[in-house]
Motif scaffolding. Structure first.
Motif, PDB file in Angstrom:
ATOM      1  N   SER A  21      42.843  22.241 -77.127  1.00 48.27           N
ATOM      2  CA  SER A  21      42.069  23.475 -77.297  1.00 48.27           C
ATOM      3  C   SER A  21      42.048  24.223 -75.979  1.00 48.27           C
ATOM      4  CB  SER A  21      40.628  23.171 -77.719  1.00 48.27           C
ATOM      5  OG  SER A  21      40.585  22.469 -78.931  1.00 48.27           O
ATOM      6  N   CYS A  22      41.933  25.534 -76.070  1.00 52.83           N
ATOM      7  CA  CYS A  22      41.852  26.365 -74.871  1.00 52.83           C
ATOM      8  C   CYS A  22      40.979  27.568 -75.194  1.00 52.83           C
ATOM      9  CB  CYS A  22      43.236  26.817 -74.444  1.00 52.83           C
ATOM     10  SG  CYS A  22      43.254  28.041 -73.120  1.00 52.83           S
ATOM     11  N   THR A  23      39.918  27.733 -74.413  1.00 49.18           N
ATOM     12  CA  THR A  23      38.981  28.831 -74.634  1.00 49.18           C
ATOM     13  C   THR A  23      38.990  29.785 -73.456  1.00 49.18           C
ATOM     14  OG1 THR A  23      37.563  27.464 -76.018  1.00 49.18           O
ATOM     15  CG2 THR A  23      36.579  29.429 -75.057  1.00 49.18           C
ATOM     16  N   ALA A  24      39.108  31.061 -73.762  1.00 50.12           N
ATOM     17  CA  ALA A  24      39.085  32.097 -72.737  1.00 50.12           C
ATOM     18  C   ALA A  24      37.684  32.677 -72.627  1.00 50.12           C
ATOM     19  CB  ALA A  24      40.066  33.195 -73.078  1.00 50.12           C
ATOM     20  N   SER A  25      37.289  32.978 -71.396  1.00 51.44           N
ATOM     21  CA  SER A  25      35.975  33.578 -71.174  1.00 51.44           C
ATOM     22  C   SER A  25      36.086  34.601 -70.053  1.00 51.44           C
ATOM     23  CB  SER A  25      34.938  32.512 -70.825  1.00 51.44           C
ATOM     24  OG  SER A  25      35.286  31.858 -69.623  1.00 51.44           O
ATOM     25  N   GLY A  26      35.107  35.496 -70.008  1.00 52.98           N
ATOM     26  CA  GLY A  26      35.091  36.531 -68.981  1.00 52.98           C
ATOM     27  C   GLY A  26      35.009  37.908 -69.591  1.00 52.98           C
ATOM     28  N   ARG A  27      35.158  38.910 -68.759  1.00 51.70           N
ATOM     29  CA  ARG A  27      35.041  40.297 -69.199  1.00 51.70           C
ATOM     30  C   ARG A  27      36.390  40.753 -69.752  1.00 51.70           C
ATOM     31  NH1 ARG A  27      30.723  43.161 -67.395  1.00 51.70           N
ATOM     32  NH2 ARG A  27      31.952  45.086 -67.263  1.00 51.70           N
ATOM     33  N   MET A  28      36.594  40.510 -71.048  1.00 52.06           N
ATOM     34  CA  MET A  28      37.865  40.810 -71.693  1.00 52.06           C
ATOM     35  C   MET A  28      37.685  41.908 -72.722  1.00 52.06           C
ATOM     36  SD  MET A  28      39.085  36.873 -72.280  1.00 52.06           S
ATOM     37  CE  MET A  28      37.571  36.505 -73.185  1.00 52.06           C
ATOM     38  N   PHE A  29      38.657  42.818 -72.768  1.00 51.74           N
ATOM     39  CA  PHE A  29      38.658  43.821 -73.821  1.00 51.74           C
ATOM     40  C   PHE A  29      39.360  43.276 -75.057  1.00 51.74           C
ATOM     41  CE2 PHE A  29      38.596  47.698 -76.003  1.00 51.74           C
ATOM     42  CZ  PHE A  29      39.875  48.011 -76.443  1.00 51.74           C
ATOM     43  N   ASN A  76      37.671  33.185 -79.122  1.00 54.64           N
ATOM     44  CA  ASN A  76      38.646  33.339 -78.023  1.00 54.64           C
ATOM     45  C   ASN A  76      39.329  32.008 -77.715  1.00 54.64           C
ATOM     46  OD1 ASN A  76      37.974  36.070 -77.709  1.00 54.64           O
ATOM     47  ND2 ASN A  76      36.315  35.586 -76.300  1.00 54.64           N
ATOM     48  N   THR A  77      39.682  31.290 -78.747  1.00 53.25           N
ATOM     49  CA  THR A  77      40.207  29.937 -78.589  1.00 53.25           C
ATOM     50  C   THR A  77      41.550  29.798 -79.306  1.00 53.25           C
ATOM     51  OG1 THR A  77      37.990  29.004 -78.369  1.00 53.25           O
ATOM     52  CG2 THR A  77      39.755  27.494 -79.012  1.00 53.25           C
ATOM     53  N   VAL A  78      42.450  29.074 -78.645  1.00 53.64           N
ATOM     54  CA  VAL A  78      43.734  28.735 -79.237  1.00 53.64           C
ATOM     55  C   VAL A  78      43.850  27.216 -79.307  1.00 53.64           C
ATOM     56  CG1 VAL A  78      44.954  28.820 -77.010  1.00 53.64           C
ATOM     57  CG2 VAL A  78      46.233  29.144 -79.143  1.00 53.64           C
ATOM     58  N   TYR A  79      44.481  26.734 -80.370  1.00 58.36           N
ATOM     59  CA  TYR A  79      44.631  25.299 -80.599  1.00 58.36           C
ATOM     60  C   TYR A  79      46.111  24.947 -80.721  1.00 58.36           C
ATOM     61  CZ  TYR A  79      39.804  26.083 -82.117  1.00 58.36           C
ATOM     62  OH  TYR A  79      38.494  26.452 -82.176  1.00 58.36           O
ATOM     63  N   LEU A  80      46.429  23.743 -80.281  1.00 61.41           N
ATOM     64  CA  LEU A  80      47.767  23.211 -80.484  1.00 61.41           C
ATOM     65  C   LEU A  80      47.618  21.834 -81.119  1.00 61.41           C
ATOM     66  CD1 LEU A  80      50.817  23.761 -79.985  1.00 61.41           C
ATOM     67  CD2 LEU A  80      50.594  22.351 -77.925  1.00 61.41           C
ATOM     68  N   GLN A  81      48.005  21.739 -82.381  1.00 64.03           N
ATOM     69  CA  GLN A  81      47.978  20.465 -83.084  1.00 64.03           C
ATOM     70  C   GLN A  81      49.348  19.825 -82.929  1.00 64.03           C
ATOM     71  OE1 GLN A  81      45.415  18.838 -84.780  1.00 64.03           O
ATOM     72  NE2 GLN A  81      46.900  17.159 -84.879  1.00 64.03           N
ATOM     73  N   TYR A  94      49.946  23.626 -70.379  1.00 70.44           N
ATOM     74  CA  TYR A  94      49.201  24.757 -69.839  1.00 70.44           C
ATOM     75  C   TYR A  94      48.985  25.801 -70.936  1.00 70.44           C
ATOM     76  CZ  TYR A  94      50.545  22.889 -65.266  1.00 70.44           C
ATOM     77  OH  TYR A  94      50.729  22.089 -64.174  1.00 70.44           O
ATOM     78  N   CYS A  95      47.765  26.218 -71.050  1.00 70.76           N
ATOM     79  CA  CYS A  95      47.419  27.303 -71.952  1.00 70.76           C
ATOM     80  C   CYS A  95      47.617  28.624 -71.223  1.00 70.76           C
ATOM     81  CB  CYS A  95      45.961  27.139 -72.354  1.00 70.76           C
ATOM     82  SG  CYS A  95      45.193  28.553 -73.146  1.00 70.76           S
ATOM     83  N   TYR A  96      48.017  29.669 -71.945  1.00 72.02           N
ATOM     84  CA  TYR A  96      48.065  30.986 -71.336  1.00 72.02           C
ATOM     85  C   TYR A  96      47.583  32.031 -72.335  1.00 72.02           C
ATOM     86  CZ  TYR A  96      52.065  32.886 -73.881  1.00 72.02           C
ATOM     87  OH  TYR A  96      52.883  33.384 -74.863  1.00 72.02           O
ATOM     88  N   ALA A  97      47.167  33.160 -71.799  1.00 77.62           N
ATOM     89  CA  ALA A  97      46.726  34.265 -72.636  1.00 77.62           C
ATOM     90  C   ALA A  97      47.095  35.581 -71.958  1.00 77.62           C
ATOM     91  CB  ALA A  97      45.228  34.199 -72.875  1.00 77.62           C
ATOM     92  N   VAL A  98      47.493  36.528 -72.756  1.00 78.27           N
ATOM     93  CA  VAL A  98      47.771  37.878 -72.272  1.00 78.27           C
ATOM     94  C   VAL A  98      46.543  38.708 -72.582  1.00 78.27           C
ATOM     95  CG1 VAL A  98      49.275  39.870 -72.425  1.00 78.27           C
ATOM     96  CG2 VAL A  98      50.227  37.566 -72.720  1.00 78.27           C
ATOM     97  N   VAL A  99      45.856  39.122 -71.542  1.00 80.25           N
ATOM     98  CA  VAL A  99      44.510  39.681 -71.701  1.00 80.25           C
ATOM     99  C   VAL A  99      44.451  41.110 -71.180  1.00 80.25           C
ATOM    100  CG1 VAL A  99      42.065  39.400 -71.160  1.00 80.25           C
ATOM    101  CG2 VAL A  99      43.509  37.376 -71.471  1.00 80.25           C
ATOM    102  N   GLU A 100      43.813  41.956 -71.960  1.00 84.70           N
ATOM    103  CA  GLU A 100      43.501  43.312 -71.519  1.00 84.70           C
ATOM    104  C   GLU A 100      42.068  43.314 -71.008  1.00 84.70           C
ATOM    105  OE1 GLU A 100      45.801  45.096 -75.384  1.00 84.70           O
ATOM    106  OE2 GLU A 100      44.441  46.440 -74.312  1.00 84.70           O
ATOM    107  N   VAL A 101      41.929  43.760 -69.768  1.00 80.90           N
ATOM    108  CA  VAL A 101      40.601  43.890 -69.153  1.00 80.90           C
ATOM    109  C   VAL A 101      40.410  45.363 -68.815  1.00 80.90           C
ATOM    110  CG1 VAL A 101      39.109  43.244 -67.232  1.00 80.90           C
ATOM    111  CG2 VAL A 101      40.699  41.558 -68.213  1.00 80.90           C
ATOM    112  N   VAL A 102      39.289  45.925 -69.181  1.00 78.44           N
ATOM    113  CA  VAL A 102      39.029  47.344 -68.933  1.00 78.44           C
ATOM    114  C   VAL A 102      39.147  47.642 -67.447  1.00 78.44           C
ATOM    115  CG1 VAL A 102      37.319  49.190 -69.052  1.00 78.44           C
ATOM    116  CG2 VAL A 102      37.550  47.572 -70.949  1.00 78.44           C
ATOM    117  N   GLY A 103      39.976  48.658 -67.138  1.00 77.63           N
ATOM    118  CA  GLY A 103      40.103  49.095 -65.753  1.00 77.63           C
ATOM    119  C   GLY A 103      41.170  48.379 -64.951  1.00 77.63           C
ATOM    120  N   THR A 104      41.838  47.390 -65.558  1.00 83.04           N
ATOM    121  CA  THR A 104      42.908  46.685 -64.835  1.00 83.04           C
ATOM    122  C   THR A 104      44.113  46.553 -65.752  1.00 83.04           C
ATOM    123  OG1 THR A 104      42.216  44.485 -65.546  1.00 83.04           O
ATOM    124  CG2 THR A 104      41.186  45.351 -63.552  1.00 83.04           C
TER     125      THR A 104
END
Length: 120
Positions: A21-29, A76-81, A94-104
């Protein structure tokens, strides 16, 4: 700041299963693609599986038919069974995510890695 936290790695016998499991957190759009790479000792990091925001998936040939990937956008979670594990699946995942953050600019973010060891 976006953080990805993985869990679920460990030691398993050949033929067994694990779920990462992999959970993303933070200021994400928005989180676009999410997925998993792995790196075995002495080898380059390789893509294992990816899932788009719409749920389309793609897998490395070496894991097709054995691994599935899914995501829960509300969490905001991805799983790999991983089923029918083989010793050659041993690696740091390694988990990865392509994230849009407002202003960046949209960016790739990575988890810290979780060890998967498959014994023969």
């Amino acid at each position: 700041q976006v953080q990805l936290v993985e869990s679920g790695g460990g030691l398993v016998q050949a033929g067994g299963s694990l779920r990462l499991s992999c959970t993303a957190s933070g200021r994400m759009f928005r989180i676009n693609n999410m997925g998993w790479y792995r790196q075995a000792p002495g080898k380059q990091r390789e893509l294992v599986a990816v899932i788009t925001i719409g749920g389309s998936t793609n897998f490395a040939d070496s894991v097709k038919g054995r691994f599935t990937i899914s995501r829960d956008n509300a969490k905001n979670t991805v799983y790999l069974q991983m089923n029918s594990l083989k010793p050659e699946d041993t690696a740091v995942y390694y988990c990865y995510a392509v994230v849009e953050v407002v202003g960046t600019p949209t960016a790739h973010y990575w988890g810290q890695g979780t060890q998967v060891t498959v014994s023969s």
